[in-house]
Scaffold this motif. Structure first.
Motif, PDB file in Angstrom:
ATOM      1  N   LEU A 109       0.829  -1.208   0.000  1.00 60.87           N
ATOM      2  CA  LEU A 109       0.000   0.000   0.000  1.00 60.87           C
ATOM      3  C   LEU A 109       0.864   1.258   0.000  1.00 60.87           C
ATOM      4  CD1 LEU A 109      -2.861   0.979  -0.124  1.00 60.87           C
ATOM      5  CD2 LEU A 109      -2.963   0.918   2.355  1.00 60.87           C
ATOM      6  N   ASN A 110       2.022   1.219   0.673  1.00 54.35           N
ATOM      7  CA  ASN A 110       2.935   2.360   0.618  1.00 54.35           C
ATOM      8  C   ASN A 110       3.405   2.615  -0.808  1.00 54.35           C
ATOM      9  OD1 ASN A 110       2.955   3.131   3.318  1.00 54.35           O
ATOM     10  ND2 ASN A 110       4.616   1.757   3.841  1.00 54.35           N
ATOM     11  N   VAL A 111       3.744   1.565  -1.542  1.00 57.65           N
ATOM     12  CA  VAL A 111       4.181   1.717  -2.930  1.00 57.65           C
ATOM     13  C   VAL A 111       3.042   2.276  -3.775  1.00 57.65           C
ATOM     14  CG1 VAL A 111       4.922   0.477  -4.997  1.00 57.65           C
ATOM     15  CG2 VAL A 111       5.956  -0.068  -2.787  1.00 57.65           C
ATOM     16  N   VAL A 112       1.835   1.719  -3.597  1.00 57.54           N
ATOM     17  CA  VAL A 112       0.680   2.195  -4.371  1.00 57.54           C
ATOM     18  C   VAL A 112       0.407   3.664  -4.077  1.00 57.54           C
ATOM     19  CG1 VAL A 112      -1.821   1.942  -4.669  1.00 57.54           C
ATOM     20  CG2 VAL A 112      -0.360  -0.082  -4.609  1.00 57.54           C
ATOM     21  N   VAL A 113       0.417   4.034  -2.792  1.00 56.33           N
ATOM     22  CA  VAL A 113       0.173   5.432  -2.412  1.00 56.33           C
ATOM     23  C   VAL A 113       1.252   6.337  -3.009  1.00 56.33           C
ATOM     24  CG1 VAL A 113       0.214   7.030  -0.446  1.00 56.33           C
ATOM     25  CG2 VAL A 113      -1.172   4.969  -0.342  1.00 56.33           C
ATOM     26  N   GLY A 114       2.496   5.901  -2.979  1.00 57.11           N
ATOM     27  CA  GLY A 114       3.577   6.715  -3.536  1.00 57.11           C
ATOM     28  C   GLY A 114       3.483   6.879  -5.043  1.00 57.11           C
ATOM     29  N   VAL A 115       3.162   5.799  -5.755  1.00 60.46           N
ATOM     30  CA  VAL A 115       3.061   5.869  -7.213  1.00 60.46           C
ATOM     31  C   VAL A 115       1.844   6.705  -7.628  1.00 60.46           C
ATOM     32  CG1 VAL A 115       2.666   4.523  -9.303  1.00 60.46           C
ATOM     33  CG2 VAL A 115       4.343   3.742  -7.634  1.00 60.46           C
ATOM     34  N   VAL A 116       0.701   6.455  -6.989  1.00 57.63           N
ATOM     35  CA  VAL A 116      -0.491   7.258  -7.292  1.00 57.63           C
ATOM     36  C   VAL A 116      -0.251   8.713  -6.880  1.00 57.63           C
ATOM     37  CG1 VAL A 116      -2.947   7.589  -6.768  1.00 57.63           C
ATOM     38  CG2 VAL A 116      -2.060   5.302  -7.180  1.00 57.63           C
ATOM     39  N   GLY A 117       0.435   8.910  -5.760  1.00 60.50           N
ATOM     40  CA  GLY A 117       0.796  10.268  -5.338  1.00 60.50           C
ATOM     41  C   GLY A 117       1.700  10.948  -6.349  1.00 60.50           C
ATOM     42  N   GLY A 118       2.614  10.177  -6.955  1.00 62.15           N
ATOM     43  CA  GLY A 118       3.468  10.737  -7.999  1.00 62.15           C
ATOM     44  C   GLY A 118       2.673  11.170  -9.218  1.00 62.15           C
ATOM     45  N   LEU A 119       1.696  10.361  -9.589  1.00 60.23           N
ATOM     46  CA  LEU A 119       0.823  10.739 -10.708  1.00 60.23           C
ATOM     47  C   LEU A 119       0.011  11.984 -10.370  1.00 60.23           C
ATOM     48  CD1 LEU A 119      -0.434   7.187 -11.734  1.00 60.23           C
ATOM     49  CD2 LEU A 119       1.182   8.631 -12.983  1.00 60.23           C
ATOM     50  N   LEU A 120      -0.533  12.002  -9.155  1.00 65.71           N
ATOM     51  CA  LEU A 120      -1.316  13.152  -8.708  1.00 65.71           C
ATOM     52  C   LEU A 120      -0.455  14.408  -8.635  1.00 65.71           C
ATOM     53  CD1 LEU A 120      -3.990  14.289  -7.532  1.00 65.71           C
ATOM     54  CD2 LEU A 120      -3.160  13.581  -5.286  1.00 65.71           C
ATOM     55  N   GLY A 121       0.724  14.284  -8.010  1.00 65.87           N
ATOM     56  CA  GLY A 121       1.632  15.434  -7.901  1.00 65.87           C
ATOM     57  C   GLY A 121       2.106  15.922  -9.255  1.00 65.87           C
ATOM     58  N   GLY A 122       2.428  14.990 -10.162  1.00 65.04           N
ATOM     59  CA  GLY A 122       2.850  15.365 -11.505  1.00 65.04           C
ATOM     60  C   GLY A 122       1.742  16.061 -12.282  1.00 65.04           C
ATOM     61  N   LEU A 123       0.520  15.578 -12.108  1.00 64.47           N
ATOM     62  CA  LEU A 123      -0.625  16.195 -12.760  1.00 64.47           C
ATOM     63  C   LEU A 123      -0.851  17.618 -12.248  1.00 64.47           C
ATOM     64  CD1 LEU A 123      -3.034  15.689 -14.709  1.00 64.47           C
ATOM     65  CD2 LEU A 123      -4.338  15.022 -12.691  1.00 64.47           C
ATOM     66  N   LEU A 124      -0.808  17.779 -10.930  1.00 59.34           N
ATOM     67  CA  LEU A 124      -1.011  19.108 -10.345  1.00 59.34           C
ATOM     68  C   LEU A 124       0.093  20.080 -10.753  1.00 59.34           C
ATOM     69  CD1 LEU A 124      -2.183  18.130  -6.741  1.00 59.34           C
ATOM     70  CD2 LEU A 124      -3.588  19.034  -8.608  1.00 59.34           C
ATOM     71  N   LEU A 125       1.346  19.615 -10.721  1.00 58.02           N
ATOM     72  CA  LEU A 125       2.452  20.493 -11.119  1.00 58.02           C
ATOM     73  C   LEU A 125       2.390  20.824 -12.601  1.00 58.02           C
ATOM     74  CD1 LEU A 125       5.439  19.068  -9.057  1.00 58.02           C
ATOM     75  CD2 LEU A 125       4.260  21.242  -8.724  1.00 58.02           C
ATOM     76  N   GLY A 126       1.959  19.859 -13.421  1.00 60.85           N
ATOM     77  CA  GLY A 126       1.793  20.113 -14.848  1.00 60.85           C
ATOM     78  C   GLY A 126       0.751  21.175 -15.111  1.00 60.85           C
ATOM     79  N   TRP A 127      -0.342  21.128 -14.345  1.00 63.02           N
ATOM     80  CA  TRP A 127      -1.375  22.153 -14.477  1.00 63.02           C
ATOM     81  C   TRP A 127      -0.846  23.532 -14.094  1.00 63.02           C
ATOM     82  CZ3 TRP A 127      -5.937  19.178 -11.846  1.00 63.02           C
ATOM     83  CH2 TRP A 127      -6.505  18.304 -12.767  1.00 63.02           C
ATOM     84  N   LEU A 128       0.126  23.567 -13.182  1.00 61.76           N
ATOM     85  CA  LEU A 128       0.712  24.846 -12.768  1.00 61.76           C
ATOM     86  C   LEU A 128       1.823  25.310 -13.702  1.00 61.76           C
ATOM     87  CD1 LEU A 128       0.921  24.242  -8.908  1.00 61.76           C
ATOM     88  CD2 LEU A 128      -0.725  25.679 -10.142  1.00 61.76           C
ATOM     89  N   GLY A 129       2.101  24.524 -14.747  1.00 66.15           N
ATOM     90  CA  GLY A 129       3.100  24.915 -15.726  1.00 66.15           C
ATOM     91  C   GLY A 129       4.512  24.487 -15.409  1.00 66.15           C
ATOM     92  N   VAL A 130       4.696  23.591 -14.434  1.00 68.50           N
ATOM     93  CA  VAL A 130       6.027  23.117 -14.067  1.00 68.50           C
ATOM     94  C   VAL A 130       6.406  21.962 -14.985  1.00 68.50           C
ATOM     95  CG1 VAL A 130       7.409  22.095 -12.217  1.00 68.50           C
ATOM     96  CG2 VAL A 130       5.677  23.809 -11.671  1.00 68.50           C
ATOM     97  N   ASP A 131       7.639  21.970 -15.496  1.00 70.75           N
ATOM     98  CA  ASP A 131       8.131  20.896 -16.358  1.00 70.75           C
ATOM     99  C   ASP A 131       8.539  19.716 -15.483  1.00 70.75           C
ATOM    100  OD1 ASP A 131       9.153  19.340 -18.400  1.00 70.75           O
ATOM    101  OD2 ASP A 131      11.044  20.447 -18.514  1.00 70.75           O
ATOM    102  N   VAL A 132       7.650  18.742 -15.363  1.00 64.78           N
ATOM    103  CA  VAL A 132       7.903  17.610 -14.473  1.00 64.78           C
ATOM    104  C   VAL A 132       8.696  16.500 -15.142  1.00 64.78           C
ATOM    105  CG1 VAL A 132       5.910  18.042 -12.995  1.00 64.78           C
ATOM    106  CG2 VAL A 132       5.649  16.599 -15.001  1.00 64.78           C
ATOM    107  N   ASP A 133       8.793  16.497 -16.462  1.00 70.01           N
ATOM    108  CA  ASP A 133       9.476  15.409 -17.165  1.00 70.01           C
ATOM    109  C   ASP A 133      10.991  15.464 -17.032  1.00 70.01           C
ATOM    110  OD1 ASP A 133       7.136  14.235 -18.029  1.00 70.01           O
ATOM    111  OD2 ASP A 133       7.058  15.433 -19.863  1.00 70.01           O
ATOM    112  N   SER A 134      11.548  16.628 -16.858  1.00 69.08           N
ATOM    113  CA  SER A 134      13.007  16.742 -16.804  1.00 69.08           C
ATOM    114  C   SER A 134      13.511  17.072 -15.410  1.00 69.08           C
ATOM    115  CB  SER A 134      13.473  17.817 -17.793  1.00 69.08           C
ATOM    116  OG  SER A 134      12.934  19.071 -17.434  1.00 69.08           O
TER     117      SER A 134
END
Length: 90
Positions: free
Chosen positions: A34-59
């Motif tokens: 569950l820690n791994v799942v929460v971290g991976v889903v959290g990464g997707l959520l965090g990446g999505l939110l930062l992408g919406w704010l215009g942050v380049d999350v890929d590099s």
């Protein structure tokens, strides 16, 4: 974060999920999976939110990905506690 590969997602997600569960005091209710799942889903959520704010999350690299996963995992656990009514009080 896509450049990390599946092993990188699991490692960073697991560590970020575990630390987030310590921050949100849900560690006693979660196992390693569950820690791994929460971290991976959290990464997707965090990446999505930062992408919406215009942050380049890929590099961003490993550290940026880790902190993105950690922030997303904390937000995810907060939302889960909000929806479930914080049943951790006993």
């Amino acid at each position: 974060m896509l450049g990390l590969g599946i092993i990188g997602w699991i490692i960073i997600g697991g560590i970020a999920g575990w630390i987030a569960s310590k921050i949100m005091k849900t560690d006693a209710q979660q196992g390693i999976i569950l820690n791994v799942v929460v971290g991976v889903v959290g990464g997707l959520l965090g990446g999505l939110l930062l992408g919406w704010l215009g942050v380049d999350v890929d590099s961003g690299g490993w550290w940026f990905s880790f902190f993105t996963c950690l922030a997303g995992a904390v937000i995810l656990l907060f939302l889960v506690k909000l929806v479930t009514g914080n049943r951790s009080r006993t």
